[in-house]
Design a protein around this motif. Structure first.
Motif, short mmCIF file in Angstrom:
data_model
loop_
_atom_site.label_atom_id
_atom_site.label_comp_id
_atom_site.label_asym_id
_atom_site.label_seq_id
_atom_site.Cartn_x
_atom_site.Cartn_y
_atom_site.Cartn_z
N GLU A 138 16.82 43.91 20.35
CA GLU A 138 17.19 42.51 20.51
C GLU A 138 16.80 42.00 21.90
N ASN A 139 17.05 42.82 22.93
CA ASN A 139 16.69 42.41 24.29
C ASN A 139 15.18 42.25 24.45
N VAL A 140 14.42 43.18 23.89
CA VAL A 140 12.96 43.10 23.99
C VAL A 140 12.45 41.87 23.22
N THR A 141 13.03 41.62 22.05
CA THR A 141 12.63 40.45 21.25
C THR A 141 12.91 39.15 22.01
N GLU A 142 14.09 39.07 22.65
CA GLU A 142 14.42 37.89 23.45
C GLU A 142 13.43 37.73 24.61
N GLN A 143 13.09 38.84 25.25
CA GLN A 143 12.14 38.79 26.36
C GLN A 143 10.77 38.33 25.87
N VAL A 144 10.32 38.81 24.72
CA VAL A 144 9.03 38.40 24.15
C VAL A 144 9.04 36.90 23.87
N ASP A 145 10.14 36.41 23.28
CA ASP A 145 10.24 34.98 22.98
C ASP A 145 10.19 34.15 24.27
N ARG A 146 10.92 34.61 25.30
CA ARG A 146 10.91 33.91 26.59
C ARG A 146 9.51 33.89 27.20
N LEU A 147 8.84 35.04 27.15
CA LEU A 147 7.50 35.11 27.73
C LEU A 147 6.49 34.28 26.95
N LYS A 148 6.63 34.24 25.62
CA LYS A 148 5.75 33.38 24.81
C LYS A 148 5.94 31.92 25.18
N ALA A 149 7.20 31.50 25.35
CA ALA A 149 7.47 30.10 25.73
C ALA A 149 6.91 29.80 27.11
N GLU A 150 7.08 30.74 28.04
CA GLU A 150 6.55 30.56 29.39
C GLU A 150 5.02 30.49 29.35
N ASN A 151 4.40 31.35 28.55
CA ASN A 151 2.94 31.35 28.41
C ASN A 151 2.45 30.02 27.84
N ARG A 152 3.16 29.52 26.81
CA ARG A 152 2.79 28.23 26.21
C ARG A 152 2.90 27.12 27.25
N ASP A 153 3.97 27.14 28.06
CA ASP A 153 4.16 26.13 29.10
C ASP A 153 3.03 26.21 30.14
N LEU A 154 2.69 27.43 30.54
CA LEU A 154 1.62 27.59 31.53
C LEU A 154 0.27 27.14 30.98
N ARG B 188 0.26 23.39 31.14
CA ARG B 188 0.07 22.93 32.52
C ARG B 188 -1.37 23.13 32.97
N LEU B 189 -1.98 24.24 32.57
CA LEU B 189 -3.38 24.50 32.91
C LEU B 189 -4.29 23.47 32.25
N TRP B 190 -4.02 23.17 30.97
CA TRP B 190 -4.81 22.17 30.25
C TRP B 190 -4.73 20.82 30.96
N LEU B 191 -3.51 20.42 31.34
CA LEU B 191 -3.31 19.15 32.02
C LEU B 191 -4.03 19.13 33.37
N THR C 128 -6.59 20.93 34.27
CA THR C 128 -8.04 20.94 34.03
C THR C 128 -8.54 19.54 33.70
N HIS C 129 -7.80 18.85 32.85
CA HIS C 129 -8.22 17.48 32.48
C HIS C 129 -8.12 16.53 33.66
N ARG C 130 -7.09 16.68 34.48
CA ARG C 130 -6.97 15.83 35.67
C ARG C 130 -8.12 16.13 36.65
N CYS C 131 -8.47 17.40 36.78
CA CYS C 131 -9.58 17.79 37.66
C CYS C 131 -10.90 17.19 37.15
N GLN C 132 -11.10 17.25 35.83
CA GLN C 132 -12.32 16.67 35.26
C GLN C 132 -12.36 15.16 35.46
#
Length: 139
Positions: free
Chosen positions: A78-94, A97-100, A102-106
């Protein structure tokens, strides 16, 4: 004449669930204990357990150990699953932010290119004006 009563101390465990076979094994174990008088006069009464009784006790202990092990494994999963979910959400957020960024830089790069072109055109226009003024002053 009367022997002292035998007291049994069972461990008190939270969140412990025993199956009917666990209770059967436990009661069988308790009923099968036989107090035996010691041959030595200085010794008090003691309990002698048969091989079968020791096997039953060990079986109960092993079941409890296996139950605790499964519970630890479940909590870890359960702890590992929660950590995976948290990291996936953080990865999606990052990634967002990278996409935004990049587009602002362009967009900034396109604006820089546009301003450089405009500056070049204005400099050319300024050179032409200077040349016109110089030619007017000469005539």
């Amino acid at each position: 004449m009367f022997e002292d009563p035998v007291h049994y101390h069972l461990p008190v465990l939270e969140d412990v669930f025993y199956s009917p076979s666990d209770f059967h094994d436990l009661f069988s174990f308790l009923e099968s204990e036989l107090p035996v008088q010691s041959t030595s006069g200085s010794e008090t009464n003691r309990l002698v357990f048969s091989l079968e009784e020791r096997k039953r006790r060990r079986k109960i202990s092993n079941r409890e150990s296996a139950r605790r092990s499964r519970l630890r494994k479940k909590n870890h999963l359960e702890n590992v699953t929660e950590q995976v979910d948290r990291l996936k959400a953080e990865n999606r957020d990052l990634k967002n932010r990278l996409w935004l960024a990049t587009h602002r830089c362009q967009a900034a790069q396109r604006e820089t290119d546009r301003l450089r072109l405009e500056s070049f055109v204005l400099q050319q226009y300024l050179v032409e004006l200077h040349e016109s003024l110089n030619s007017m002053q000469l005539h």
